[in-house]
Design a protein around this motif. Sequence first.
Motif, PDB file in Angstrom:
ATOM      1  N   ALA A  56       0.841  -1.183   0.000  1.00  0.00           N
ATOM      2  CA  ALA A  56       0.000   0.000   0.000  1.00  0.00           C
ATOM      3  C   ALA A  56       0.884   1.244   0.000  1.00  0.00           C
ATOM      4  N   LEU A  57       0.490   2.255  -0.789  1.00  0.00           N
ATOM      5  CA  LEU A  57       1.273   3.487  -0.895  1.00  0.00           C
ATOM      6  C   LEU A  57       1.513   4.119   0.470  1.00  0.00           C
ATOM      7  N   LEU A  58       0.502   4.098   1.314  1.00  0.00           N
ATOM      8  CA  LEU A  58       0.647   4.730   2.624  1.00  0.00           C
ATOM      9  C   LEU A  58       1.768   4.108   3.429  1.00  0.00           C
ATOM     10  N   ARG A  59       2.023   2.806   3.276  1.00  0.00           N
ATOM     11  CA  ARG A  59       3.039   2.118   4.059  1.00  0.00           C
ATOM     12  C   ARG A  59       4.316   1.856   3.275  1.00  0.00           C
ATOM     13  N   PHE A  60       4.428   2.381   2.057  1.00  0.00           N
ATOM     14  CA  PHE A  60       5.654   2.186   1.295  1.00  0.00           C
ATOM     15  C   PHE A  60       6.767   3.034   1.904  1.00  0.00           C
ATOM     16  N   TRP A 100       6.079   4.230   9.704  1.00  0.00           N
ATOM     17  CA  TRP A 100       5.406   4.443  10.982  1.00  0.00           C
ATOM     18  C   TRP A 100       4.028   5.040  10.707  1.00  0.00           C
ATOM     19  N   LEU A 101       2.980   4.339  11.102  1.00  0.00           N
ATOM     20  CA  LEU A 101       1.612   4.781  10.890  1.00  0.00           C
ATOM     21  C   LEU A 101       1.163   5.606  12.094  1.00  0.00           C
ATOM     22  N   PHE A 102       0.977   6.918  11.889  1.00  0.00           N
ATOM     23  CA  PHE A 102       0.530   7.794  12.972  1.00  0.00           C
ATOM     24  C   PHE A 102      -0.971   7.699  13.175  1.00  0.00           C
ATOM     25  N   ALA A 103      -1.701   7.633  12.048  1.00  0.00           N
ATOM     26  CA  ALA A 103      -3.156   7.635  12.066  1.00  0.00           C
ATOM     27  C   ALA A 103      -3.613   6.797  10.872  1.00  0.00           C
ATOM     28  N   PRO A 104      -4.908   6.484  10.770  1.00  0.00           N
ATOM     29  CA  PRO A 104      -5.354   5.624   9.676  1.00  0.00           C
ATOM     30  C   PRO A 104      -4.935   6.089   8.288  1.00  0.00           C
ATOM     31  N   ARG A 105      -4.739   7.387   8.053  1.00  0.00           N
ATOM     32  CA  ARG A 105      -4.354   7.879   6.738  1.00  0.00           C
ATOM     33  C   ARG A 105      -3.125   8.788   6.785  1.00  0.00           C
ATOM     34  N   LEU A 106      -2.293   8.613   7.811  1.00  0.00           N
ATOM     35  CA  LEU A 106      -1.102   9.434   7.958  1.00  0.00           C
ATOM     36  C   LEU A 106       0.068   8.562   8.379  1.00  0.00           C
ATOM     37  N   ALA A 107       1.181   8.627   7.622  1.00  0.00           N
ATOM     38  CA  ALA A 107       2.342   7.785   7.918  1.00  0.00           C
ATOM     39  C   ALA A 107       3.623   8.544   7.613  1.00  0.00           C
ATOM     40  N   ALA A 108       4.688   8.141   8.299  1.00  0.00           N
ATOM     41  CA  ALA A 108       6.031   8.663   8.038  1.00  0.00           C
ATOM     42  C   ALA A 108       6.911   7.492   7.629  1.00  0.00           C
ATOM     43  N   GLY A 152      20.127   8.926   2.028  1.00  0.00           N
ATOM     44  CA  GLY A 152      19.213   8.790   3.154  1.00  0.00           C
ATOM     45  C   GLY A 152      18.055   9.748   2.974  1.00  0.00           C
ATOM     46  N   GLU A 153      16.862   9.324   3.358  1.00  0.00           N
ATOM     47  CA  GLU A 153      15.689  10.185   3.203  1.00  0.00           C
ATOM     48  C   GLU A 153      14.691   9.923   4.318  1.00  0.00           C
ATOM     49  N   ILE A 154      13.942  10.970   4.657  1.00  0.00           N
ATOM     50  CA  ILE A 154      12.817  10.855   5.582  1.00  0.00           C
ATOM     51  C   ILE A 154      11.650  11.596   4.956  1.00  0.00           C
ATOM     52  N   GLY A 155      10.445  11.087   5.203  1.00  0.00           N
ATOM     53  CA  GLY A 155       9.293  11.727   4.589  1.00  0.00           C
ATOM     54  C   GLY A 155       8.022  11.445   5.341  1.00  0.00           C
ATOM     55  N   ILE A 156       6.977  12.137   4.939  1.00  0.00           N
ATOM     56  CA  ILE A 156       5.661  11.982   5.538  1.00  0.00           C
ATOM     57  C   ILE A 156       4.642  11.946   4.411  1.00  0.00           C
ATOM     58  N   ARG A 157       3.576  11.162   4.604  1.00  0.00           N
ATOM     59  CA  ARG A 157       2.585  10.977   3.549  1.00  0.00           C
ATOM     60  C   ARG A 157       1.191  10.934   4.181  1.00  0.00           C
ATOM     61  N   ARG A 158       0.279  11.724   3.635  1.00  0.00           N
ATOM     62  CA  ARG A 158      -1.113  11.728   4.110  1.00  0.00           C
ATOM     63  C   ARG A 158      -2.037  11.465   2.935  1.00  0.00           C
ATOM     64  N   GLU A 159      -2.960  10.520   3.100  1.00  0.00           N
ATOM     65  CA  GLU A 159      -3.953  10.228   2.080  1.00  0.00           C
ATOM     66  C   GLU A 159      -5.320  10.719   2.535  1.00  0.00           C
ATOM     67  N   ARG A 160      -6.112  11.191   1.598  1.00  0.00           N
ATOM     68  CA  ARG A 160      -7.469  11.573   1.982  1.00  0.00           C
ATOM     69  C   ARG A 160      -8.290  10.310   2.218  1.00  0.00           C
ATOM     70  N   SER A 161      -9.253  10.422   3.117  1.00  0.00           N
ATOM     71  CA  SER A 161     -10.010   9.251   3.533  1.00  0.00           C
ATOM     72  C   SER A 161     -11.304   9.067   2.770  1.00  0.00           C
ATOM     73  N   SER A 217      -4.678  15.171   0.083  1.00  0.00           N
ATOM     74  CA  SER A 217      -3.588  14.204   0.183  1.00  0.00           C
ATOM     75  C   SER A 217      -2.295  14.968  -0.091  1.00  0.00           C
ATOM     76  N   ILE A 218      -1.258  14.676   0.696  1.00  0.00           N
ATOM     77  CA  ILE A 218      -0.021  15.437   0.595  1.00  0.00           C
ATOM     78  C   ILE A 218       1.151  14.565   1.018  1.00  0.00           C
ATOM     79  N   SER A 219       2.303  14.823   0.454  1.00  0.00           N
ATOM     80  CA  SER A 219       3.513  14.114   0.851  1.00  0.00           C
ATOM     81  C   SER A 219       4.696  15.054   0.744  1.00  0.00           C
ATOM     82  N   SER A 220       5.722  14.792   1.545  1.00  0.00           N
ATOM     83  CA  SER A 220       6.942  15.599   1.524  1.00  0.00           C
ATOM     84  C   SER A 220       8.118  14.742   1.955  1.00  0.00           C
TER      85      SER A 220
END
Length: 794
Positions: free
Chosen positions: A143-147, A549-557, A590-599, A605-608
């Motif tokens: 799943a994109l959210l957990r990639f 790391w899943l922070f919320a149902p549609r938010l992950a880092a 090395g990279e770190i990022g955050i990803r939010r999907e609309r529910s 939906s946004i990612s950085s």
Amino acid sequence: MASVGFSRRLVKTGLRLAFPLTLSLGWGSQAQSQCRKIEIAAGTLDRALMSLASQTGADIATSENGIRLARSKSVSGCMSVSRALERLTRGSGYRAVPVVNGGFRIEKVPVLRAVEPQQPKTPIAEAGEQPDIIVTGAKQKVALLRFPGSVQIIDSSDFSRGVGRAATLDDLAAMSPIMQKTELGIGRNKLFIRGISDSSFNGPTQSTAAVYFGDVQLNYSGPEPAIHLADMERVEILEGPQETLYGAGAISGIVRLEPNPVELDHIRAFANGGATFTESGAPGYDLDAMVNLPIVRDEIGLRFVGYRMRDGGYIDDSLRGASNVNRTETVGGRVSLRIEPGDGWSLVAGMLSQRIEADDAGYTERVVGPQTRRSFIPQPYRSTITLWRAVLHKSWGSGLEMVSATGLVRTGSRDSFDATRLFPLFGPTIYQVEGNGSQLSHETRFSRTADNGISWIGGIALLYDRNEQSRVIGAATNPFEIIGVNNVTRSASAFGEVTVPVTPRFAVTLGARATLAQTQGEPTLTPTAEPAERGNLLKRIQPAIAASWLFAPRLAAFARFQTGYRTGGVAVARGIGRIANYLPDSIAVGEIGIRRERSGQRGLSISSTVSLARWKEIQADLYSRFGQPYTNNIGSATIVAVEASGDWIPLEGLRASFALLWTENRTSGALAGTSAVQNRHLPDTPPFSGNARLDYHWLNRDGHEFSVGTSVHYVGRSVLGTGSFLDLSQGDYATFAAAATWRWRKFDASINIDNIGNDMSSRFAMGNPLTFGFREQTVPLRPRSIRLAAGMRW
């Protein structure tokens, strides 16, 4: 006497199933393998399963709420229950698993994601709930959210919105700021991802970005193949090194082209055509068509795609008195065969072929005019590619999957340049480079996702690549051969990756790839000087580690560390008749990022992502001040990148999106030291680029669909290359576009306007590598263009 037992309840929206559901007629397991006459119409999966149980007496159980929303295909004929279940669940997101009593359990197809905390179950899915977006480039169902990495997914609706027709990677690079490219012309442009760019010139070095058609690699070295994206489902761009799963060369990322699959149950077709009118230029056109034919329903099918496109010229040559000289023609097509004999087996085989021909180069000279240059002879080029592929897939009820992919690619190119200004004594002088390539690749891999969230993938990969280069120079009517190099690369790899959910919300991925690679080079003529050994042997183990790391149902880092490299080889060196080795280069990112999907259907939906890369012994294909090509290791670089993208739907029909990339890089080494400190940058990488788009879509009472949209795209200033000789400015422009579309039943029509402001800024500071040292050349933007198009689908 047999009976069917299930419970139902009535709600306001109609008759619904209550779960768990058990369908039983009690004839036992022996009947499940017998051939029985089955007739089930297409519809929802829950009704199809009830019909199958009623007709066959199968024991079928499930606790899945979503089967009432899943669609199933029609099934007709004499077959076993297991075969019927396989057909009914195919493509639905569910599967049938045999159980000990001879019955079957219906469950979701596993998707790689960490186990989430239990949520209260509701019997009916929320209206408008968004399904998981799957990253196929992960070679598992992730799943994109957990990639755990940066990825851009551009589906067909996105790139048709952007360019109004079947796009190419050149078009997508203009839509996605994370992609950069050279501008020598379609079919000979190099592609870079997230600022990992080595050189503006084509040569023998391995590409920094690898392009795949499904599971088969298309390119090893040289420019990207510019495959026309007609009938393409989507394009995935995996950013940063992808050595663990894809091997050497993918140091800036992977571009994966996913074609629409052959449909085994429907006859489908479409045809599209468009005409483009360019201000102060020649008109162009584009045509593409597709036909999908089931040969044996639900088992064998064929899909044909064909296209032809002409980009009208807009550059004049005052010395030859010619107008609109840079016309380009693209012709190609592909055919795919899909066979699904049952029991989890499937085979996809096919062929792709494409030819690009340009009448002349697309550069101008500033001293002559914004759309004019002076050359003594035409400078045409051509590029061809042919692909044969076969992909065998097997899935077992336990969740184990096998994929075996084999591909054979043949490429050809011929580039002609006017060398008269360098060698005036010859009169009109031509420099011509001809290349031919053959690549045979194979990969077999196994993967599995367990119910507890642990997943793994492992396999082997083999590659053979031969790249031949021949060169001539001299009088245009009678040139003579000069030295070239043929490189042969052989490699064998074993790779593996495992993802473990440490907690319900936190998962760690570990991977590695062990590779043995050898490159050998042979000159086309006896060299005046050469290295003691022509080529090198390379042994590498490349590790990777990532976390999600899943922070919320549609938010992950996520965080990721990956290394990569490119093999060395043999290339033409400075001087007359000389060849030399160039060394492997390596990169760590090395990279770190955050990803939010609309529910739901609306929302943001946004990612950085923030990344840091260290690149050592950079390989680069270059030209000297005297017009001589050579390849060398030019030094090291540190690249910092910050990217962001977003997609917002505030209300039905309205959509706003944006994407941006900021980079800062510094190069070090002898060549970089010849430039001013502030100009020691990698080529073709602006410090900032971005785009934004706004669309509105609506449907009237008569079923007519309308959409309008506008966009802006900005590209910052970059340089042609490293060192004072290549310190030529390019970029720093903004373009605006607008589009409108109408659809009704099987028909559609559209209008697109590009470069509304008619900006003629320089997008590339070189068109002829032999004479760009006069510092007059520029490749301008295409002038304002209007495209009118219509299409029909069956």
